[in-house]
Structure formats: C-alpha cells, structure tokens
Design a protein around this motif. Structure first.
Motif, short mmCIF file in Angstrom:
data_model
loop_
_atom_site.label_atom_id
_atom_site.label_comp_id
_atom_site.label_asym_id
_atom_site.label_seq_id
_atom_site.Cartn_x
_atom_site.Cartn_y
_atom_site.Cartn_z
N GLY A 71 0.68 -0.77 -0.06
CA GLY A 71 0.24 -0.04 -0.03
C GLY A 71 0.87 1.38 -0.09
O GLY A 71 1.91 1.42 -0.17
N SER A 72 0.53 2.22 0.07
CA SER A 72 0.34 3.62 -0.27
C SER A 72 0.04 4.43 1.20
O SER A 72 -1.00 5.11 0.75
CB SER A 72 1.25 4.55 -1.38
OG SER A 72 1.34 5.54 -1.13
N ARG A 73 1.19 4.73 2.34
CA ARG A 73 0.75 4.92 3.75
C ARG A 73 -0.02 6.70 2.84
O ARG A 73 -0.87 7.12 3.75
CB ARG A 73 0.95 5.47 4.59
CG ARG A 73 0.66 5.76 6.41
CD ARG A 73 1.72 5.88 6.61
NE ARG A 73 2.25 4.35 7.38
CZ ARG A 73 1.97 3.80 8.30
NH1 ARG A 73 2.04 4.77 9.18
NH2 ARG A 73 2.13 3.05 9.13
N THR A 74 1.25 7.35 2.43
CA THR A 74 0.55 9.06 1.83
C THR A 74 -0.31 9.65 0.90
O THR A 74 -0.90 10.57 0.98
CB THR A 74 2.05 9.18 1.40
OG1 THR A 74 2.42 8.70 1.05
CG2 THR A 74 2.70 9.51 2.05
N ASN A 75 -0.10 8.19 0.59
CA ASN A 75 -1.83 8.32 -0.88
C ASN A 75 -2.26 7.40 -1.20
O ASN A 75 -1.51 6.83 -1.99
CB ASN A 75 -1.01 9.00 -2.34
CG ASN A 75 -1.97 9.59 -3.64
OD1 ASN A 75 -2.95 8.46 -3.26
ND2 ASN A 75 -1.52 9.75 -4.19
N PRO A 76 -2.99 6.68 -0.49
CA PRO A 76 -3.99 5.10 -0.44
C PRO A 76 -4.46 4.79 -2.35
O PRO A 76 -5.45 4.24 -2.83
CB PRO A 76 -5.02 5.53 0.37
CG PRO A 76 -5.01 6.67 0.74
CD PRO A 76 -4.37 7.69 0.22
N ASN A 77 -4.12 6.29 -2.97
CA ASN A 77 -4.91 6.01 -4.58
C ASN A 77 -3.62 5.24 -5.82
O ASN A 77 -4.10 5.15 -6.49
CB ASN A 77 -5.14 7.30 -4.73
CG ASN A 77 -6.22 7.32 -3.91
OD1 ASN A 77 -7.30 7.29 -4.12
ND2 ASN A 77 -6.63 8.71 -4.44
N VAL A 78 -2.38 5.12 -4.47
CA VAL A 78 -1.40 4.77 -5.45
C VAL A 78 -0.26 4.27 -4.79
O VAL A 78 0.48 4.15 -4.17
CB VAL A 78 -0.39 5.69 -6.15
CG1 VAL A 78 0.94 6.06 -6.92
CG2 VAL A 78 -0.99 7.58 -6.92
N ASP A 79 -0.64 2.83 -5.31
CA ASP A 79 0.31 1.39 -3.90
C ASP A 79 1.23 1.00 -5.65
O ASP A 79 1.11 1.95 -6.51
CB ASP A 79 -0.90 0.43 -3.76
CG ASP A 79 -1.82 0.06 -5.02
OD1 ASP A 79 -1.27 0.24 -6.25
OD2 ASP A 79 -3.41 -0.16 -5.30
N LEU A 80 1.44 0.01 -4.51
CA LEU A 80 2.63 -0.65 -5.83
C LEU A 80 2.10 -2.21 -6.18
O LEU A 80 2.46 -2.93 -6.54
CB LEU A 80 4.17 -1.41 -4.94
CG LEU A 80 4.04 -0.32 -3.81
CD1 LEU A 80 5.48 -0.81 -2.63
CD2 LEU A 80 5.47 0.85 -4.13
N SER A 81 0.69 -1.72 -6.74
CA SER A 81 0.73 -3.33 -7.52
C SER A 81 0.79 -2.55 -9.39
O SER A 81 1.16 -1.78 -9.55
CB SER A 81 -1.19 -3.08 -7.42
OG SER A 81 -1.64 -1.38 -8.46
N PRO A 82 1.22 -4.17 -9.56
CA PRO A 82 1.23 -4.10 -11.05
C PRO A 82 0.61 -2.97 -12.15
O PRO A 82 1.39 -1.76 -12.76
CB PRO A 82 1.39 -5.04 -11.55
CG PRO A 82 0.99 -6.08 -10.74
CD PRO A 82 0.14 -5.16 -9.32
N GLU A 83 -0.18 -2.54 -12.04
CA GLU A 83 -1.60 -1.35 -12.58
C GLU A 83 -1.02 -0.15 -12.26
O GLU A 83 -0.29 0.60 -13.25
CB GLU A 83 -2.82 -1.06 -11.76
CG GLU A 83 -3.17 -2.77 -12.36
CD GLU A 83 -3.36 -3.82 -11.68
OE1 GLU A 83 -3.50 -5.22 -11.93
OE2 GLU A 83 -2.57 -3.56 -10.42
#
Length: 163
Positions: A71-83
C-alpha cells in the motif's frame, strides 16, 4: 523439573519447525515466479533465492513503514500494484525503473522531484536507511515489489492485482 524440561524441548521443536518451514517456503518460489521484467525493452531477469530473501528483508526494514503490504500510507490511490506501477510516468513496472525511482523519486506523473519527502539514495542524508543500500540491494527491493503480486495477490496492494 520435568515440566521445565518438557517446556524447553517443546520450544526447541517449535523453533526447529519454524526454521524448516521458512526455508521450505523459499524453495517454492520457482523460476517463473522469480522471473520479473528488467527494463522497458521487455528483457527479464531471474532473481536468485538469495536476492528474493534479501529483497524481503530490505523492503521490510526500509520501505514497509509507509508501504506495508504494497500500500501507500501517504497516497492510498497510488500503491505498489502492477497497475499503479505501470500507470506511473515513466512506468515503474520493471527492475531498472524501480531502482531509478529509489535513487531519484518523482511524482506519479514524473514532473516533480520528491527526494526531500520520499526516501531515496539521493537524499540519504535525510533518510539514513537509504545510506548503506547498494545497487544490488536496490535490485533486490525492486524484485520483492515485482514478485509480491505473484505470491501474495490477495494481500499485496489491497488485492488489486491478480495473476
């Protein structure tokens, strides 16, 4: 006295079992799981079991504070998923691009340098955990990020990816 002896034996067996299970799970990562994109040209790299183990350890030590389970704590809309990695500019869905990001991070659109607010080797004076990471360490961390959707699809990045 017998209770104490029994407890010590039980603890020893437990730890022996845990060490066996841990090494067995590493063996389960076959070559196809350990094969990840190397660059934009479509080349691939097969990570060694040692690189995979190092990547997990280094990610947990250096990145997981903000990127727990992809996940991404600072921006939940941008994570480490392939997409999400593929949608960044430039794309961050390969080893070389992720290593570049860990050296010189930019915003999702690639427009602005964020090395003062995101850990980077470039800003190791601000983020001491980045100071001692070698090129091999960065490759191992990138490999961990790219392998996780294959081995942990339900939990990695909120389960947004599936293979």
């Amino acid at each position: 006295m017998l209770k104490r002896y029994f407890l010590l034996v039980a603890i020893a067996i437990f730890f022996a079992f845990q060490s066996f299970v841990g090494s067995a799970s590493a063996v389960e990562l076959n070559e196809s799981v350990r094969t990840v994109p190397l660059n934009e040209e479509g080349d691939t790299i097969v990570l060694s079991i040692e690189q995979v183990a190092a990547g997990k350890r280094l990610f947990n030590d250096t990145c997981a504070t903000c990127h727990l389970s992809g996940g991404s704590r600072t921006n939940p809309n941008v994570d480490l998923s392939p997409e999400s990695l593929a949608g960044a500019f430039p794309s961050r869905n390969n080893i070389e691009a992720l290593v570049d990001f860990m050296k010189n991070p930019t915003t999702y659109d690639g427009e602005t340098d964020i090395s003062e607010v995101h850990p980077a080797t470039k800003s190791a004076d601000i983020y001491p955990k980045m100071k001692n990471l070698s090129e091999e360490d960065l490759v191992a961390i990138a490999g961990h990020i790219l392998i996780q959707p294959k081995v942990n699809a339900e939990r990695w990045a909120g389960g947004k990816s599936s293979f």
